[in-house]
Design a protein around this motif. Structure first.
Motif, PDB file in Angstrom:
ATOM      1  N   ALA A 123      -9.423  -6.888  -0.485  1.00  0.00           N
ATOM      2  CA  ALA A 123      -8.552  -7.923  -1.045  1.00  0.00           C
ATOM      3  C   ALA A 123      -7.552  -7.333  -2.037  1.00  0.00           C
ATOM      4  CB  ALA A 123      -9.387  -9.003  -1.728  1.00  0.00           C
ATOM      5  N   VAL A 124      -8.003  -6.395  -2.847  1.00  0.00           N
ATOM      6  CA  VAL A 124      -7.128  -5.770  -3.839  1.00  0.00           C
ATOM      7  C   VAL A 124      -6.188  -4.761  -3.184  1.00  0.00           C
ATOM      8  CG1 VAL A 124      -7.102  -4.224  -5.828  1.00  0.00           C
ATOM      9  CG2 VAL A 124      -8.696  -6.148  -5.771  1.00  0.00           C
ATOM     10  N   GLU A 125      -6.718  -3.945  -2.279  1.00  0.00           N
ATOM     11  CA  GLU A 125      -5.917  -2.861  -1.721  1.00  0.00           C
ATOM     12  C   GLU A 125      -4.946  -3.336  -0.647  1.00  0.00           C
ATOM     13  OE1 GLU A 125      -8.068   0.886  -1.135  1.00  0.00           O
ATOM     14  OE2 GLU A 125      -9.728   0.012  -2.293  1.00  0.00           O
ATOM     15  N   LEU A 126      -5.139  -4.560  -0.154  1.00  0.00           N
ATOM     16  CA  LEU A 126      -4.196  -5.137   0.812  1.00  0.00           C
ATOM     17  C   LEU A 126      -3.315  -6.216   0.198  1.00  0.00           C
ATOM     18  CD1 LEU A 126      -6.654  -5.507   3.833  1.00  0.00           C
ATOM     19  CD2 LEU A 126      -4.746  -3.886   3.684  1.00  0.00           C
ATOM     20  N   ALA A 127      -3.346  -6.320  -1.115  1.00  0.00           N
ATOM     21  CA  ALA A 127      -2.628  -7.402  -1.792  1.00  0.00           C
ATOM     22  C   ALA A 127      -1.126  -7.376  -1.525  1.00  0.00           C
ATOM     23  CB  ALA A 127      -2.886  -7.346  -3.292  1.00  0.00           C
TER      24      ALA A 127
END
Length: 288
Positions: A123-127
């Motif tokens: 979720a964070v790295e594809l934000a």
């Protein structure tokens, strides 16, 4: 007593200086120099934590949190400790998602989420993905989901932004909404894969982790501990888009059997990705 003296004392208690440093940093923070005097209450707290660790409790539970990729996650006895091997599984998952056109929204499922480590890292790295996406994360354990939800709150408080994450209770992909069937771009999972016969042989601190998050039944072909890997592969097949991909963590000795199983199910381009120690660690298969 100074900070340095406290570290030295706990290093003797634990037989591991790096663990002593972790505990002292947890109590005092990382900024103070080694010659600064430590208050007696903080000394007592550090000694108590060291006592818990010496009794066999995992260091991650003693500290109450642990680093995973870019995140710092809450961890306690309700969940499996996040490990470096699973960090590499996330890397493999990101490689598979890079195949999806940037202009298309992605649907991702983390089956058996535990702490939420995989789902929240994605979720964070594809934000910044242009078309965005959504992540669903499942777990059969209400206790594990409580930890995962707390970690979502923790990540939301610190991250600039992230893809939306929805946690649902149930076994593997079964609790997903029917509208997702046939539209999932990636299923990723770190299921239990320790064989029952291996459980007594595990280190004491590992056996403090939840039995159900570690130990799995045998596969239908008799491969020890492969049952949950097989369940994820089987269920993922009906939920994946075409094209879509599955990434499942496993034990190195299960790799060949898992690959044969995936091919029989219909997965294409099946491969085994290594971890950072060059051991077989994740099965990758394509649904087309």
């Amino acid at each position: 007593m100074t900070r340095g003296e406290l570290v030295s004392e706990l290093a003797v208690t634990l037989g591991a200086r790096h663990e002593a440093r972790f505990i002292v940093e947890e109590v005092l923070g990382s900024a103070a120099p080694g010659d600064v005097a430590v208050e007696s209450a903080d000394v007592d707290t550090a000694r108590t934590l060291a006592g818990r660790r010496r009794s066999g409790e995992p260091l991650q539970y003693v500290l109450g949190h642990w680093a995973f990729r870019t995140l710092d996650l809450l961890v306690d006895r309700r969940v499996l400790v996040p490990r470096p091997e699973t960090e590499q599984v996330v890397e493999v998952a990101l490689e598979e998602l890079a195949r999806v056109p940037a202009g298309r929204r992605v649907n991702i499922v983390d089956a058996g989420t535990g702490t939420g480590a995989i789902a929240l890292s994605l979720a964070v790295e594809l934000a910044d993905r242009p078309a965005g996406g959504e992540i669903w994360a499942t777990d059969a354990s209400a206790d594990a989901l409580a930890v995962a939800v707390a970690n979502l709150d923790r990540v939301c408080a610190r991250a600039r932004r992230l893809l939306p994450v929805t946690f649902v209770r149930g076994s593997w992909l079964a609790p997903l909404p029917p509208t997702l069937k046939g539209s999932v771009d990636l299923v990723v999972s770190n299921p239990p894969y320790v064989a029952r016969g291996e459980w007594p042989l595990l280190p004491d601190d590992v056996r403090r982790e939840p039995f159900g998050a570690l130990v799995a039944p045998d596969g239908t072909d008799g491969t020890a501990g492969l049952g949950d890997v097989e369940a994820v592969l089987s269920q993922a097949w009906t939920w994946l888009a075409r094209p879509g991909a599955v990434v499942v963590e496993l034990a190195p000795q299960q790799a060949d059997a898992a690959a044969r199983l995936a091919r029989r199910m219909g997965y294409r381009d099946v491969r085994i990705a290594p971890d950072l120690s060059a051991r077989s660690r994740a099965l990758v298969g394509q649904a087309r």
